[in-house]
Design a protein around this motif. Structure first.
Motif, mmCIF file in Angstrom:
data_model
loop_
_atom_site.group_PDB
_atom_site.id
_atom_site.type_symbol
_atom_site.label_atom_id
_atom_site.label_comp_id
_atom_site.label_asym_id
_atom_site.label_seq_id
_atom_site.Cartn_x
_atom_site.Cartn_y
_atom_site.Cartn_z
ATOM 1 N N PRO A 212 0.732 -1.191 0.064
ATOM 2 C CA PRO A 212 0.075 -0.122 -0.019
ATOM 3 C C PRO A 212 0.788 1.165 0.033
ATOM 4 O O PRO A 212 2.106 1.301 0.563
ATOM 5 N N LEU A 217 -2.721 -3.474 4.352
ATOM 6 C CA LEU A 217 -3.651 -4.270 3.830
ATOM 7 C C LEU A 217 -4.510 -5.195 4.942
ATOM 8 O O LEU A 217 -4.332 -4.783 5.951
ATOM 9 N N VAL A 232 -10.123 -1.375 1.421
ATOM 10 C CA VAL A 232 -8.819 -0.778 0.780
ATOM 11 C C VAL A 232 -9.145 -0.021 -0.300
ATOM 12 O O VAL A 232 -9.777 -0.565 -1.255
ATOM 13 N N GLY A 264 -6.224 1.112 4.230
ATOM 14 C CA GLY A 264 -5.230 1.213 3.446
ATOM 15 C C GLY A 264 -5.475 1.829 1.828
ATOM 16 O O GLY A 264 -6.855 1.872 1.783
#
Length: 886
Positions: A212, A217, A232, A264
């Motif tokens: 990321p 993650l 995410v 993220g």
């Protein structure tokens, strides 16, 4: 003080002291410079005027003495001393080129076209194939695809349960995971917008190889069924919807009316399987083991360190055999393919791009041949100049250097023009390849592409300029002067060079035009295939009506009434899956269920025949223009509480009932053992565009087999595009909180399936047209040169009574014979090379005789037309004047 006229006359007299070759080349320029400088001194008085003229007279005398002294001292180097080196060569070359603007423009245009096309196509090859993938150790990532072990037919992806078993049982794979297409609704300004997403199983990000840019993650706890709701974000969504705020990590966003924490943000170049707004965890589902044959999810795995791909494939094959023993009902005939990630992403486009790159190389060769012909033609006009300079002591290297400087200047100019055209070409490729070429957004002219353009410019300067000029610079003085005395401008060797160039250009153009012709035939064959339905004037509106107020039947009735009330709408119907959906604008809902024919022996468990199922409303066949071959359509009385009925397509009827009518027979379909009577047979459709083949299909009344995946089809009186905005407003008026998944015309859906073929045809066809045009222009130029060389001969022929028609036939006939040789060579080259087009063709062989014959006729006609204008000019020239000119 002497008068200006007398002073100039004395200057001219003193200029006679200069060497003759210097005087011829620079005398006029020296006199003009003196006149311009005198205009500035004229008003300064007689003393200043006297000093001015004394300086000019003494300067010309000094130059004359210096040159003659250098000539006597170093007779073989006098011209090199006179020029003053490379800087002076550049000045001379610029001066000479500016005197022939037509030649310069034609040369720059031809070179620019070749360089621009080469650079644009190379930029696509570089962006798509040569740049490294934006994933860590991408060579260890492999895509896992289910395959029928008996037929060898490869599926679309991998089921979640098979991915789990591969991850648990394999030592050669570090991990294996799947991505499931998903979506969620986001409310924006009172209206709901559907966001594309992927739900990924544990290990997905590790298998692909990404990290990321912000946050983290998913953790193992978040992949559990009772795990917290987290997402995410994709970088594009993060920038567009949240202003690239890094503090978004840790906040809650509302999707489908529920909160989810953003943990993220993945980088913008993470687009596998495709770019979406966000990612969410996919916990194991209770129904996964019942859907082992499902292959709508994308599977990915990562090779363990030190494990080769062949070893991993062998182990996966053993696991597939073990799964077949453990799950005979679903995995008996199931195997798995491991496909390297780069091959999976670019395997379908590598060959076409290489073909296009080869095509543009041929265009570049034709452009160089064309420029070479122009350089030869210009050199012929200067052959006497070169001969005189050699007679006066100039070396071959000195003359070659001068010609090389001119060629280099033309190549630089051609490169500049080419970069401008390449910019336009990149934009065109980006527009044509959108939705087809992967990484198309990365297409640009960067340092690597610029280096390629420079290299192509240098090569073109050598091939098109320097090499043809070597023969001219080596022409013996006596021969060149003798040719001129005989009324010719070149010897026979130059004529042979011109003929070879004509043959080469026509041969190369023939190869390209044959390739383009095969693609045209292929696309024509594809478009001639009957789709089984009508696409014109049809608009598709897709929604997912989960938990709608009043229930799905009420919603369908309300939406149908709202759509039918729109101006210009003829009819409205609804279906669970419309032919042509691509999973792009509209989701493709493909569900296959096993079935048995009542009153026939049941096949072994797991070996039942399958059919694609579609739920439709009454009137769908008429709205889509699908012919009903037997029986009846669904009616309003086919309700939930009436006898279950179905309509089958002709493929299923033919395969399972032969020549007997299936009407009145019954099928037992799917998990519920319900007998359903066949009441109609409808014509086959091609579900995935023109190139797909019909499959067994069963249609259900949507009232008897409800679904929330709804695609409304509106048949309008005019263009379907005019219904897009009113249809959207109609949905929001009925259900303001309902998200529209996608809106597209049926023609647009079909165009997506044809986009790849059209892209190949547009590129290769454009290059073929350019090649044919360049070959025609090159033929015209070289035939014009030949006519000019034979001006005395043609004049004598006409003076002796030779008819215009005979001379016209002679010139055009000679060109046609050269063109025939070029076409024959090009046809042979096409016969050898077009086999590389096989994967790009449909219904046409690479050696299709009709295409070869028609292309031969077109190229011969174009070459002959290139000879007509010079021939007409020759017969319009007065014979006496032509003889005197010689």
């Amino acid at each position: 003080m002497p008068t200006p006229r007398g002073a100039l006359r004395l200057f001219d007299l003193l200029a006679q002291l200069l060497p003759s070759h210097f005087r011829r080349e620079f005398g006029g320029e020296m006199r003009r410079a003196v006149e311009e400088r005198w205009a500035d001194h004229r008003g300064r008085g007689w003393r200043a005027g006297c000093r001015f003229w004394l300086r000019q007279w003494s300067a010309v005398v000094w130059v004359a003495l210096t040159l003659r002294w250098q000539r006597n001292r170093r007779p073989r180097e006098r011209e090199g001393t006179m020029t003053g080196g490379l800087h002076h060569d550049v000045k001379l070359a610029l001066r000479g080129l500016l005197r022939r603007p037509g030649f310069v423009l034609l040369t720059l245009g031809t070179l620019g076209l070749g360089i621009g096309a080469s650079t644009a196509v190379f930029s696509a090859v570089h962006a798509v194939l040569l740049r490294s993938l934006p994933y860590a150790d991408a060579e260890r990532a492999v895509v896992v695809i289910q395959r029928d072990a008996e037929t060898g037919e490869r599926g679309n992806g991998l089921s979640a349960s098979n991915a789990r078993d591969l991850a648990e049982r394999s030592d050669a794979l570090e991990t294996a995971a799947v991505a499931e297409p998903w979506g969620a609704d986001l409310e924006v300004e009172g209206r709901v917008e559907s966001l594309r997403a992927w739900r990924v199983s544990e290990g997905w990000f590790d298998a692909v190889g990404t990290t990321p840019v912000h946050g983290r993650l998913f953790t193992p706890e978040e992949y559990r069924p009772d795990g917290p709701p987290v997402v995410v974000l994709g970088e594009r969504s993060w920038r567009a919807r949240f202003g690239a705020d890094p503090d978004i990590v840790g906040r809650t966003v509302v999707l489908d009316g529920e909160g989810a924490t953003v943990v993220g943000i993945v980088p913008g170049d993470f687009k596998f399987p495709d770019e979406v707004e966000f990612w969410a965890p996919r916990p194991p589902q209770s129904f996964d083991d019942q859907q082992r044959t499902a292959d709508y999810m994308t599977g990915i795995a990562r090779l363990a360190p030190g494990v080769e791909l062949d070893a991993a494939r062998a182990e996966v094959e053993r696991i597939a055999q073990a799964l077949a023993r453990d799950y005979p009902e679903s995995n008996t005939a199931q195997a798995f393919d491991l496909v390297p990630l780069r091959e999976y992403l670019f395997g379908d486009v590598r060959t076409p791009l290489m073909v296009v790159l080869a095509a543009v190389a041929l265009v570049m060769m034709i452009a160089c041949a064309n420029v070479a012909g122009l350089m030869i033609a210009r050199g012929l006009h200067r052959s006497r100049e070169f001969a005189v300079r050699r007679a006066l002591g100039a070396t071959t290297g000195r003359i070659t250097r001068q010609l090389a400087v001119e060629s280099a200047l033309l190549a630089v100019g051609g490169g500049v023009v080419g970069l401008g055209l390449a910019t336009l070409g990149v934009d065109a490729i980006r527009a044509l390849g959108a939705g087809h070429l992967p990484r198309i957004e990365e297409l640009r002219i960067d340092a690597t592409v610029l280096a390629f353009a420079v290299a192509v410019s240098i090569v073109s300067a050598l091939v098109a300029g320097v090499v043809p000029s070597l023969g001219l610079s080596r022409t013996a003085p006596a021969r060149a002067l003798g040719d001129g005395a005989r009324g010719s401008t070149a010897g026979r060797g130059i004529g042979r060079s011109g003929r070879r160039l004509v043959v080469a250009e026509i041969a190369l153009a023939t190869v390209l035009v044959v390739g383009a012709g095969l693609l045209v035939r292929s696309l024509s064959t594809v478009l001639e295939r009957d789709l089984g339905f009508a696409s014109e004037g049809r608009l598709a509106v897709q929604v997912f009506a989960y938990d709608v107020e009043g229930g799905t039947p009420v919603f369908i009735r309300e939406m149908t009434d709202a759509f039918e009330s729109l101006p210009g709408v003829r009819s409205v119907a609804v279906t669970s899956s419309i032919p042509g959906a691509t999973d792009g604008t509209l989701a493709s809902i493909d569900i296959d269920l096993g079935f048995t024919v009542l009153d026939r022996p049941a096949p072994p468990v797991g070996q039942e025949p399958t059919a694609a199922i579609t739920q439709i409303s009454p009137g769908f066949f008429a709205t889509m223009g699908m012919p009903l071959l037997e029986g009846r359509d669904f009616e309003a009385f086919d309700a939930a509480d009436t006898r279950p009925v179905v309509v089958v397509n002709e493929t299923l009827a033919r395969r399972h009932f032969g020549d007997t009518s299936p009407l009145g027979r019954s099928l037992v379909i799917g998990f519920r053992p319900v007998e359903r009577e066949i009441v109609g047979v409808v014509a086959d459709v091609r579900p995935s565009g023109h190139e797909s083949n019909p499959r067994p299909e069963v249609y259900f009344p949507i009232a008897q087999f409800p679904t929330s995946s709804l695609t409304f089809v509106l048949h309008g009186e005019g263009a379907a595009e005019a219904l897009i905005a009113p249809a959207r407003e109609a949905v929001w008026e009925v259900r303001p909180s309902l998200a529209i998944w996608g809106v597209a015309t049926v023609d647009e859906l079909l165009g997506t399936w044809l986009q790849e073929r059209r892209f190949h045809l547009m590129l290769l066809g454009s290059f073929a047209v350019v090649a044919l045009l360049l070959a025609t222009v090159g033929t015209y130029s070289l035939v014009s040169l030949g006519v000019e060389r034979r001006v005395a001969e043609l004049g004598i022929r006409r003076a002796l009574g030779g008819g215009d028609a005979r001379i016209l036939r002679m010139i055009v006939g000679e060109t046609a014979r050269l063109a025939a040789v070029g076409v024959a060579l090009g046809a042979f080259g096409a016969f050898v090379t077009t086999r590389y087009l096989r994967s790009m063709l449909f219904g046409v062989e690479p050696t299709d005789p009709a295409t070869f014959v028609s292309v031969a006729g077109v190229v011969l006609l174009a070459a002959s037309l290139g000879a007509v204008i010079p021939a007409l000019r020759a017969i319009r020239t007065d014979p006496n004047r032509a003889i005197r000119r010689s």
